[in-house]
Motif scaffolding. Sequence first.
Motif, PDB file in Angstrom:
ATOM      1  N   UNK A  66       0.818  -1.217   0.000  1.00  0.00           N
ATOM      2  CA  UNK A  66       0.000   0.000   0.000  1.00  0.00           C
ATOM      3  C   UNK A  66       0.849   1.263   0.000  1.00  0.00           C
ATOM      4  N   UNK A  67       2.151   1.115   0.305  1.00  0.00           N
ATOM      5  CA  UNK A  67       3.005   2.307   0.372  1.00  0.00           C
ATOM      6  C   UNK A  67       3.357   2.857  -0.999  1.00  0.00           C
ATOM      7  N   UNK A  68       3.067   2.105  -2.064  1.00  0.00           N
ATOM      8  CA  UNK A  68       3.373   2.611  -3.405  1.00  0.00           C
ATOM      9  C   UNK A  68       2.431   3.768  -3.716  1.00  0.00           C
ATOM     10  N   UNK A  69       2.975   4.913  -4.081  1.00  0.00           N
ATOM     11  CA  UNK A  69       2.096   6.052  -4.373  1.00  0.00           C
ATOM     12  C   UNK A  69       1.254   5.808  -5.635  1.00  0.00           C
ATOM     13  N   UNK A  70       0.101   6.499  -5.708  1.00  0.00           N
ATOM     14  CA  UNK A  70      -0.845   6.249  -6.809  1.00  0.00           C
ATOM     15  C   UNK A  70      -0.237   6.461  -8.191  1.00  0.00           C
ATOM     16  N   UNK A  71       0.653   7.495  -8.328  1.00  0.00           N
ATOM     17  CA  UNK A  71       1.166   7.739  -9.678  1.00  0.00           C
ATOM     18  C   UNK A  71       2.121   6.617 -10.117  1.00  0.00           C
ATOM     19  N   UNK A  72       2.880   6.066  -9.145  1.00  0.00           N
ATOM     20  CA  UNK A  72       3.753   4.941  -9.475  1.00  0.00           C
ATOM     21  C   UNK A  72       2.908   3.720  -9.832  1.00  0.00           C
ATOM     22  N   UNK A  73       1.832   3.549  -9.061  1.00  0.00           N
ATOM     23  CA  UNK A  73       0.914   2.438  -9.329  1.00  0.00           C
ATOM     24  C   UNK A  73       0.368   2.543 -10.763  1.00  0.00           C
ATOM     25  N   UNK A  74       0.052   3.774 -11.148  1.00  0.00           N
ATOM     26  CA  UNK A  74      -0.462   4.004 -12.496  1.00  0.00           C
ATOM     27  C   UNK A  74       0.605   3.636 -13.536  1.00  0.00           C
ATOM     28  N   UNK A  75       1.867   3.980 -13.227  1.00  0.00           N
ATOM     29  CA  UNK A  75       2.972   3.622 -14.134  1.00  0.00           C
ATOM     30  C   UNK A  75       3.087   2.094 -14.261  1.00  0.00           C
ATOM     31  N   UNK A  76       2.939   1.420 -13.117  1.00  0.00           N
ATOM     32  CA  UNK A  76       3.039  -0.047 -13.142  1.00  0.00           C
ATOM     33  C   UNK A  76       1.944  -0.614 -14.034  1.00  0.00           C
ATOM     34  N   UNK A  77       0.727  -0.057 -13.879  1.00  0.00           N
ATOM     35  CA  UNK A  77      -0.382  -0.517 -14.705  1.00  0.00           C
ATOM     36  C   UNK A  77      -0.077  -0.315 -16.184  1.00  0.00           C
ATOM     37  N   UNK A  78       0.540   0.857 -16.491  1.00  0.00           N
ATOM     38  CA  UNK A  78       0.871   1.125 -17.894  1.00  0.00           C
ATOM     39  C   UNK A  78       1.926   0.141 -18.393  1.00  0.00           C
ATOM     40  N   UNK A  79       2.910  -0.155 -17.525  1.00  0.00           N
ATOM     41  CA  UNK A  79       3.973  -1.061 -17.957  1.00  0.00           C
ATOM     42  C   UNK A  79       3.433  -2.470 -18.208  1.00  0.00           C
ATOM     43  N   UNK A  80       2.348  -2.827 -17.519  1.00  0.00           N
ATOM     44  CA  UNK A  80       1.722  -4.126 -17.761  1.00  0.00           C
ATOM     45  C   UNK A  80       0.792  -4.077 -18.974  1.00  0.00           C
ATOM     46  N   UNK A  81       0.639  -2.885 -19.553  1.00  0.00           N
ATOM     47  CA  UNK A  81      -0.208  -2.758 -20.732  1.00  0.00           C
ATOM     48  C   UNK A  81      -1.679  -2.677 -20.401  1.00  0.00           C
ATOM     49  N   UNK A  82      -2.011  -2.315 -19.176  1.00  0.00           N
ATOM     50  CA  UNK A  82      -3.415  -2.343 -18.769  1.00  0.00           C
ATOM     51  C   UNK A  82      -4.191  -1.099 -19.202  1.00  0.00           C
ATOM     52  N   UNK A  83      -3.489  -0.083 -19.731  1.00  0.00           N
ATOM     53  CA  UNK A  83      -4.227   1.124 -20.108  1.00  0.00           C
ATOM     54  C   UNK A  83      -4.820   1.010 -21.506  1.00  0.00           C
TER      55      UNK A  83
END
Lengths: 338, 342
Positions: free
Chosen positions: B40-57
């Motif tokens: 949960x300590x991962x900030x939202x913008x980093x989380x969004x980057x992770x989602x993008x790196x997984x191709x989820x966007x």
Amino acid sequence: MSNAEIADDRKFRSLWGDVWVQFRSHKGAMLGMIVFGLILFGVTLGPYIWTTDPQYLDIRAKNTSTILNCFLTGEQIFQCFSDPTSIKYYDPNAEELVRVKLSWAYPLGTDQLGRDQLAQLLQGGRVSMAVGMAAMLLSLVLGTVAGVIAGYFRRLDGPLMRLTDLFLALPLLPLLLVIIMLFRDTLRGMFGPETGIFLLIVFVIGITSWMQTARIVRGDVLALKEREFILAAHSIGTPAKRVISRHILPNILSPIMVSATLGIAAAIITESALSFLGLGFPSDFPTWGRLLFDGTTYISQSPSRVIWPGLAISLTVLSVNFIGDGLRDALDPRIRGR
Amino acid sequence: MLNYTLRRLMFTIPTLLLISFIIFLILDLAPNDPTGNLPLTIPPEVREKIRQSLGLDAPMYIRYLLWSQQFFINEPLNLLNQWFGWCIGDCEGRLRVSSWATRSPVVDLIAERMPQTLWVVGMSYVVGILIAVPIGVISAYKQYSWFDQIGTFIAMIGFSVPTFFTGVLLIVIFSVWVPNDSFFWLPSIYDTTLEVVDWDSFMLQVRQMIMPVMVLGLFNAAQISRFMRASMLDNLSQDYVRTARAKGLKEKTVLLVHVLRNSMIPVVTVIALGIPQIFGGAIITEQIFKVNGLGQLLIIGIQGADIPLVQTLTFLFAVLIVLFNLIADVLYGLLDPRIRYE
């Protein structure tokens, strides 16, 4: 002697009377019915007789052994009835006398948190049976509707049967696991932790087990549709809805009943398998499969924790399968009466 | 026959595509978040980057097409490259279906786990058939004898008692109750790191395989023996059996050459149809005996919300089902000259 007198000699026989006579001659089916009746009686009324709360944590009495172990320890059998708590027995591994935790308050022992196993077994049976029955009803309704529609309306036959084939080609156990994993939290949020998971499991088992029923029902409907009494019904202008409900459904009752019994067995096994893989009911809401799964961790300390729930599942499924076997013979007019 | 096989093969392609799409849809419609398991300590913008790196966007259909391209085109090309050294197109930079948890290609993970599953599942099926066929033959030949009655009863128990109970029961008996130093003690955990180099390690391998193989094997034997018995009974009352006996053939020849061969036809198709189900059943057995095969990989993937891994594995199970349905139909046509598909 005239024909009327011969007819008078015979006892009055109804269809279901004949079925019952044939069913009674199947020893396995009768035994299955008695065992299933006892289990059903035990899980429905059992919690009112054995009133220990399955969720009560008696932490001092944790890991109590089954009282049956008392009778295996040797010569102190009479003491088992009077005062089992003071029994010691010789442990060959530790090479000394050890005291075993035994108590008549917990005939099947307790788990690692001191919850009564007998009460949990009864409570878990309730859930397992409820899941089995509900999932069986859902799959039966789906299968019968799909089968009747496919058999009766020729235009829908192709698409519905392709859908059935598609469902049969899906890998069901992996998909069940995936669906439960993905939708578990949402449904828990919507209906509460217990009702949510109950609905989810009944739903997924129901929609993945209707295909066999649909195929059997369709085959029977196709054969029935060509018979004269259906033609007669059509010719006096009976609408399709009433032909199905009055003429077709009563005639396909026997395959439906047989697949109902087999459906209960399959649903109970599937639910237990899901719980056993850790993707069924939560630990504080026991089912037989869940109890078995929780017991495997403590298998070397107390093997009885896996044996009782496993035995309950196996006996239920075995008895239901025997009932199905007997029912199939009894409902088959070619076998009946020989 | 060849014509029929080819036509059926053509028909399996749209079926498999549809199934892969359904599996993709189920995984995609699910309301949970693949990054939900991250701290949960991962900030939202980093989380969004992770989602993008997984191709989820990307939109859903693009992700499906990408997965299809990677699975149906890139992976087979890569296999060709690995096995035969043939290089077609871009061999180094080719995108492959990769697991989110381990970041390695899913197909490599599956190839790693495949031998264990094949050993246990394959052996259990062979053992099941070897037990089932003689029992089925004898039960049918001596119908309603005590052998037949006991066989029927045991078969009923065999497919009523679920494998997760027989497995646990065997563990209780052979690993817990039997003392450690006894000859009958069997390990409850399957050790995959064991390498068979000499007689001792071979015996260890045999000992650790006995329980998982017996659990699955008995379950299979129960089902196959029932089919074998029914099929033998169908054939035993036929005219050609009477003719063979009337010719004065030995009873052994009649039974084992004439009747058995004809009775095996439906049983062979049942065996072929059962193979995909065995892989499904192996999920539970592998979990009991801690065999690190495909079933355990699936469970790990499901628990870790590793969508590409779960999707590929589930799809592979579906391929097995469709493939063995086809094999069963073709086998039936090949073995039984009365059946001609047109």
